[in-house]
Design an enzyme around this catalytic site. Structure first.
Site, PDB file in Angstrom:
ATOM      1  N   GLY A  45      23.203 -38.204   8.672  1.00 53.92           N
ATOM      2  CA  GLY A  45      23.686 -38.267  10.050  1.00 53.92           C
ATOM      3  C   GLY A  45      25.177 -38.041  10.162  1.00 53.92           C
ATOM      4  CB  CYS A  46      27.845 -38.015   7.727  1.00 51.03           C
ATOM      5  SG  CYS A  46      29.467 -38.681   7.894  1.00 51.03           S
TER       6      CYS A  46
END
Lengths: 130, 116, 100
Positions: free
Chosen positions: B114-115
């Site tokens: 999710g980064c």
């Protein structure tokens, strides 16, 4: 995804997991989407139905030396709570036809029968199927 | 891409993350850190406070098979190391490029899910 | 002849077709998601038990263990094999029929 940008609107999202882990990539993909989606502060539930129940079976061993050499992502279901994903449901019939009980599962879940599961799905704004 | 650790070549991806988790060592972490610059434009050096977070991340990964998102990391650090360390100000001071992103790289973990 | 099944019996009918159409005396190997068929307690247990009367039935242990099951969880009459056992089965049985 315009709907998601509406400020303050919290929608009910259900991730519907129906595939066994490792044989296909669906289970891992679903988990990753759940973790990424957790940043959006929606009302998230996970349902494990059919072979999806196998995703959260305990005691996976995927080590390289003795096993299939893939990442054991069953451990990651235990962090869902830290991501504020706390509603996990398992369909009773799916669990039973696989000879499994709640004690075989790696995370605490709520068991629902088929009718309850159908009702849960009916009340969602979005169902994401994996 | 690759880095050289004790005469051995270790593979990294295009963003500098180790390809194989098992290739990590403290020596590798120092070399990965030195690729970055600190606030005074010197090669980044790891202090005990950095090591504490790096080792925390490795243990976290071992237990959950995931590099946590920043807010989850912050909460977990707070639980383990105390409130004065479990806040993003402290962690961003230690790892100015982002505690999850930069610390994970030094810890030999993949980029957090999710980064971006 | 070695018959292999790598799909879950709950999801695909590969196992059903394999058991229906394989010649008597075949070796049948369950691997990947196919191993769920070989485990005690599922709704396929009696069918697999019957199949062990007609076939030599095997399940790949690393695939069982990856999915949280052990050798003692497989149905009586089903033998577990490791990767070298898989190779031996292929070598001993000549042709392989993969039920995908």
């Amino acid at each position: 995804m315009d709907d998601m940008e509406g400020e303050g609107t919290i929608k009910k999202f259900l991730y519907l997991n129906r595939k066994a882990p490792y044989g296909t990539v669906y289970a891992l993909e679903s988990l990753e989407v759940v973790l990424i989606g957790a940043a959006f502060d929606q009302d998230v539930s996970l349902a494990f139905v059919d072979d999806g129940v196998y995703q959260i079976r305990k005691n996976h061993n995927t080590k390289v030396d003795s096993g299939i050499g893939m990442k054991d992502f069953s451990k990651t279901y235990r962090v869902l709570e830290d991501y504020d994903v706390e509603k996990l449901y398992v369909e009773k019939e799916s669990m039973e036809e696989r000879g499994l009980t709640k004690d075989d599962l790696i995370v605490p879940v709520e068991i629902m029968d088929r009718a309850q599961m159908a009702a849960l799905m009916a009340e969602q704004d979005v169902v994401l199927s994996f | 891409m690759a880095i050289e650790v004790n005469g051995k070549s270790i593979e990294t991806d295009e963003e500098g993350y180790l390809v194989n988790l098992a290739d990590w060592s403290e020596e590798a972490a120092k070399i990965l850190a030195a690729q970055d610059k600190d606030a005074s434009d010197n090669p980044f050096e790891l202090t005990n406070n950095h090591w504490e977070v790096i080792h925390f991340l490795r243990e976290y990964y071992d237990e959950y098979q995931i590099a946590p998102a920043v807010r989850v990391l912050t909460k977990a650090i707070g639980k383990k190391l105390g409130k004065e360390k479990g806040n993003s100000k402290y962690l961003y001071e230690l790892f100015p490029y982002g505690p999850a992103k930069q610390a994970c790289r030094f810890a030999g973990l993949p980029k957090p899910t999710g980064c971006i | 002849m070695l018959q292999t099944v790598n799909k879950s019996p709950f999801e695909k009918n590969a196992m059903q077709s394999c058991l229906r159409l394989s010649p008597q005396g075949s070796a049948v190997l369950f691997y990947e998601d196919g191993v769920y068929a070989a485990v005690k307690g599922t709704r396929f247990e009696s069918q697999i038990k019957e199949a062990t009367q007609q076939f030599s039935v095997y399940a790949l242990l690393p695939d069982l263990e990856a999915r949280g099951m052990r050798a003692e969880d497989v149905i009586d009459g089903v033998k577990t094999v490791d990767y070298s056992g898989f190779v031996d089965l292929v070598a001993d049985n000549g042709a392989v029929q993969a039920w995908l």
